[in-house]
Design a protein around this motif. Structure first.
Motif, PDB file in Angstrom:
ATOM      1  N   TYR A 144     -45.490  -8.348 -23.465  1.00 27.43           N
ATOM      2  CA  TYR A 144     -44.074  -7.997 -23.438  1.00 27.43           C
ATOM      3  C   TYR A 144     -43.326  -8.752 -22.339  1.00 27.43           C
ATOM      4  N   SER A 145     -43.569 -10.047 -22.251  1.00 30.20           N
ATOM      5  CA  SER A 145     -42.907 -10.847 -21.222  1.00 30.20           C
ATOM      6  C   SER A 145     -41.396 -10.907 -21.443  1.00 30.20           C
ATOM      7  N   ASP A 146     -40.968 -10.985 -22.713  1.00 25.43           N
ATOM      8  CA  ASP A 146     -39.531 -10.995 -22.995  1.00 25.43           C
ATOM      9  C   ASP A 146     -38.875  -9.685 -22.572  1.00 25.43           C
ATOM     10  N   THR A 147     -39.600  -8.587 -22.728  1.00 25.24           N
ATOM     11  CA  THR A 147     -39.093  -7.288 -22.292  1.00 25.24           C
ATOM     12  C   THR A 147     -38.892  -7.273 -20.783  1.00 25.24           C
ATOM     13  N   CYS A 148     -39.822  -7.856 -20.056  1.00 20.93           N
ATOM     14  CA  CYS A 148     -39.681  -7.932 -18.595  1.00 20.93           C
ATOM     15  C   CYS A 148     -38.457  -8.757 -18.204  1.00 20.93           C
ATOM     16  N   VAL A 149     -38.232  -9.855 -18.911  1.00 18.17           N
ATOM     17  CA  VAL A 149     -37.048 -10.676 -18.644  1.00 18.17           C
ATOM     18  C   VAL A 149     -35.776  -9.868 -18.898  1.00 18.17           C
ATOM     19  N   LYS A 162     -38.165  -0.077 -38.051  1.00 21.63           N
ATOM     20  CA  LYS A 162     -38.380  -1.111 -37.044  1.00 21.63           C
ATOM     21  C   LYS A 162     -38.657  -0.462 -35.689  1.00 21.63           C
ATOM     22  N   THR A 163     -39.309  -1.209 -34.815  1.00 19.18           N
ATOM     23  CA  THR A 163     -39.610  -0.704 -33.475  1.00 19.18           C
ATOM     24  C   THR A 163     -39.022  -1.640 -32.434  1.00 19.18           C
ATOM     25  N   GLU A 164     -38.647  -1.067 -31.293  1.00 19.59           N
ATOM     26  CA  GLU A 164     -38.045  -1.868 -30.220  1.00 19.59           C
ATOM     27  C   GLU A 164     -38.326  -1.204 -28.876  1.00 19.59           C
ATOM     28  N   HIS A 165     -38.660  -2.023 -27.900  1.00 21.28           N
ATOM     29  CA  HIS A 165     -38.826  -1.502 -26.538  1.00 21.28           C
ATOM     30  C   HIS A 165     -37.455  -1.134 -25.976  1.00 21.28           C
ATOM     31  N   LEU A 166     -37.403  -0.091 -25.203  1.00 23.24           N
ATOM     32  CA  LEU A 166     -36.142   0.413 -24.651  1.00 23.24           C
ATOM     33  C   LEU A 166     -35.326  -0.678 -23.989  1.00 23.24           C
ATOM     34  N   TYR A 167     -35.975  -1.518 -23.171  1.00 23.89           N
ATOM     35  CA  TYR A 167     -35.201  -2.489 -22.385  1.00 23.89           C
ATOM     36  C   TYR A 167     -34.772  -3.698 -23.206  1.00 23.89           C
ATOM     37  N   ASP A 168     -35.483  -4.011 -24.283  1.00 21.91           N
ATOM     38  CA  ASP A 168     -34.993  -5.001 -25.235  1.00 21.91           C
ATOM     39  C   ASP A 168     -33.793  -4.443 -25.985  1.00 21.91           C
ATOM     40  N   PHE A 169     -33.891  -3.183 -26.389  1.00 19.37           N
ATOM     41  CA  PHE A 169     -32.821  -2.524 -27.129  1.00 19.37           C
ATOM     42  C   PHE A 169     -31.537  -2.462 -26.292  1.00 19.37           C
ATOM     43  N   LEU A 170     -31.660  -2.014 -25.049  1.00 17.57           N
ATOM     44  CA  LEU A 170     -30.482  -1.924 -24.188  1.00 17.57           C
ATOM     45  C   LEU A 170     -29.862  -3.294 -23.929  1.00 17.57           C
ATOM     46  N   ALA A 171     -30.692  -4.284 -23.679  1.00 20.41           N
ATOM     47  CA  ALA A 171     -30.189  -5.629 -23.389  1.00 20.41           C
ATOM     48  C   ALA A 171     -29.405  -6.188 -24.578  1.00 20.41           C
ATOM     49  N   LYS A 172     -29.877  -5.922 -25.784  1.00 18.14           N
ATOM     50  CA  LYS A 172     -29.167  -6.390 -26.975  1.00 18.14           C
ATOM     51  C   LYS A 172     -27.865  -5.619 -27.188  1.00 18.14           C
ATOM     52  N   ARG A 173     -27.897  -4.326 -26.950  1.00 21.61           N
ATOM     53  CA  ARG A 173     -26.698  -3.510 -27.172  1.00 21.61           C
ATOM     54  C   ARG A 173     -25.563  -3.870 -26.223  1.00 21.61           C
ATOM     55  N   VAL A 174     -25.906  -4.335 -25.015  1.00 26.15           N
ATOM     56  CA  VAL A 174     -24.858  -4.665 -24.040  1.00 26.15           C
ATOM     57  C   VAL A 174     -24.566  -6.154 -24.002  1.00 26.15           C
ATOM     58  N   GLY A 175     -25.265  -6.931 -24.840  1.00 28.35           N
ATOM     59  CA  GLY A 175     -24.916  -8.342 -25.012  1.00 28.35           C
ATOM     60  C   GLY A 175     -25.496  -9.307 -24.008  1.00 28.35           C
ATOM     61  N   ILE A 176     -26.593  -8.925 -23.332  1.00 29.47           N
ATOM     62  CA  ILE A 176     -27.182  -9.858 -22.374  1.00 29.47           C
ATOM     63  C   ILE A 176     -28.496 -10.447 -22.891  1.00 29.47           C
ATOM     64  N   SER A 177     -28.828 -10.144 -24.138  1.00 28.09           N
ATOM     65  CA  SER A 177     -30.014 -10.716 -24.770  1.00 28.09           C
ATOM     66  C   SER A 177     -29.665 -11.111 -26.193  1.00 28.09           C
ATOM     67  N   GLU A 178     -30.233 -12.212 -26.642  1.00 29.29           N
ATOM     68  CA  GLU A 178     -29.970 -12.674 -27.995  1.00 29.29           C
ATOM     69  C   GLU A 178     -30.675 -11.779 -29.017  1.00 29.29           C
ATOM     70  N   GLY A 179     -30.139 -11.769 -30.221  1.00 30.07           N
ATOM     71  CA  GLY A 179     -30.761 -11.016 -31.299  1.00 30.07           C
ATOM     72  C   GLY A 179     -29.911  -9.839 -31.732  1.00 30.07           C
ATOM     73  N   ASP A 180     -29.911  -9.588 -33.019  1.00 31.29           N
ATOM     74  CA  ASP A 180     -29.155  -8.470 -33.589  1.00 31.29           C
ATOM     75  C   ASP A 180     -30.090  -7.298 -33.884  1.00 31.29           C
ATOM     76  N   LEU A 181     -29.529  -6.119 -33.887  1.00 31.81           N
ATOM     77  CA  LEU A 181     -30.244  -4.933 -34.315  1.00 31.81           C
ATOM     78  C   LEU A 181     -29.610  -4.457 -35.606  1.00 31.81           C
ATOM     79  N   ARG A 182     -30.280  -4.688 -36.703  1.00 31.09           N
ATOM     80  CA  ARG A 182     -29.724  -4.336 -38.016  1.00 31.09           C
ATOM     81  C   ARG A 182     -30.650  -3.365 -38.739  1.00 31.09           C
TER      82      ARG A 182
END
Length: 247
Positions: free
Chosen positions: A15-20, A227-247
């Motif tokens: 989960y290196s991307d999650t750490c980022v 679908k599954t998502e780590h909390l910190y990936d999910f939050l980062a996407k919702r606030v726009g600081i990480s690439e990727g959509d949640l659909r």
């Protein structure tokens, strides 16, 4: 503010991307993050298996590595629980107890730090979505960081959090437990997934990599559409600081 970041074993391995993304969430709030490149395990696997002397060596390594007064941020309730509470039991009656106690006072699970120390409330930039949440056992009962995790999720205006009926039940991972008792572990994760499937949700969110690996792997084998998502990936996407959509 300056903090240390402890990435955890699974963070480094899977989960290196999650750490980022976790680091980005801290930087978004103006926090300077120090990442020690020589960091290692928190010691929980050996501690849970009864290897206390070996675990103490790992703990002392961490205590020496993260010297100073900076808070130590951990993106996992499981590891945070070990480092914040179990270290105290590990060093009880030991000559280094005071050092361990001082160290434990500096440990924060990331959601707890964001919620209680920084008081963040996010602007949700995502589309409306329904999610459910899995509570990791150690995060729930030892680190006690679950309410902070949920508080961050509830602050997202376009996210509907639907509670599981049996949220507090273990998913069956339990670290070495899933290796020692695979049949029981499989039965437990099947029950967890049945609870998840009973809800009309788009995503399962969890804050610990071990549980997420276990549940997502079992769901994938079942052909689940959730679908599954780590909390910190999910939050980062919702606030726009990480690439990727949640659909």
């Amino acid at each position: 503010m300056k903090v240390y970041f402890f990435s955890t074993c699974l963070g480094g391995i899977a989960y290196s991307d999650t750490c980022v993304n976790a680091i980005k969430l801290l930087q978004k709030e103006g926090v300077e993050v120090v990442f020690k490149k020589d960091q290692t395990c928190c010691g929980q696997p050996s501690y849970n298996s009864g290897y206390y002397d070996e675990s103490r060596k790992v703990a002392l390594y961490n205590i020496n590595l993260f010297e100073g007064d900076y808070p130590i941020i951990v993106p996992s309730g499981s590891c945070a629980g070990m480092m914040k509470h179990d270290y105290l039991e590990l060093f009880e009656g030991h000559k280094d107890y005071k050092r361990a106690e001082d160290f434990c006072e500096r440990i924060f699970e990331l959601s707890e730090f964001l919620d209680k120390k920084l008081g963040v409330r996010y602007e949700d930039k995502g589309m409306p979505i329904k999610i459910t949440w899995h509570s990791n056992c150690h995060a729930l009962r030892v680190a006690k960081s679950i309410e902070s995790s949920k508080s961050l999720l509830r602050s997202l205006k376009n996210v509907e959090l639907i509670e599981l009926e049996r949220e507090e039940e273990c998913c069956g991972f339990g670290g070495t437990f899933s290796v020692k008792e695979p049949e029981i572990s499989q039965a437990m994760v099947n029950e967890k997934i049945a609870d998840i499937h009973s809800k009309n949700i788009d995503y399962l969110i969890a804050g610990d990599a071990g549980c997420l690996l276990n549940i997502s792997g079992a769901m994938e084998k079942m052909g689940s559409k959730v679908k599954t998502e780590h909390l910190y990936d999910f939050l980062a996407k919702r606030v726009g600081i990480s690439e990727g959509d949640l659909r």
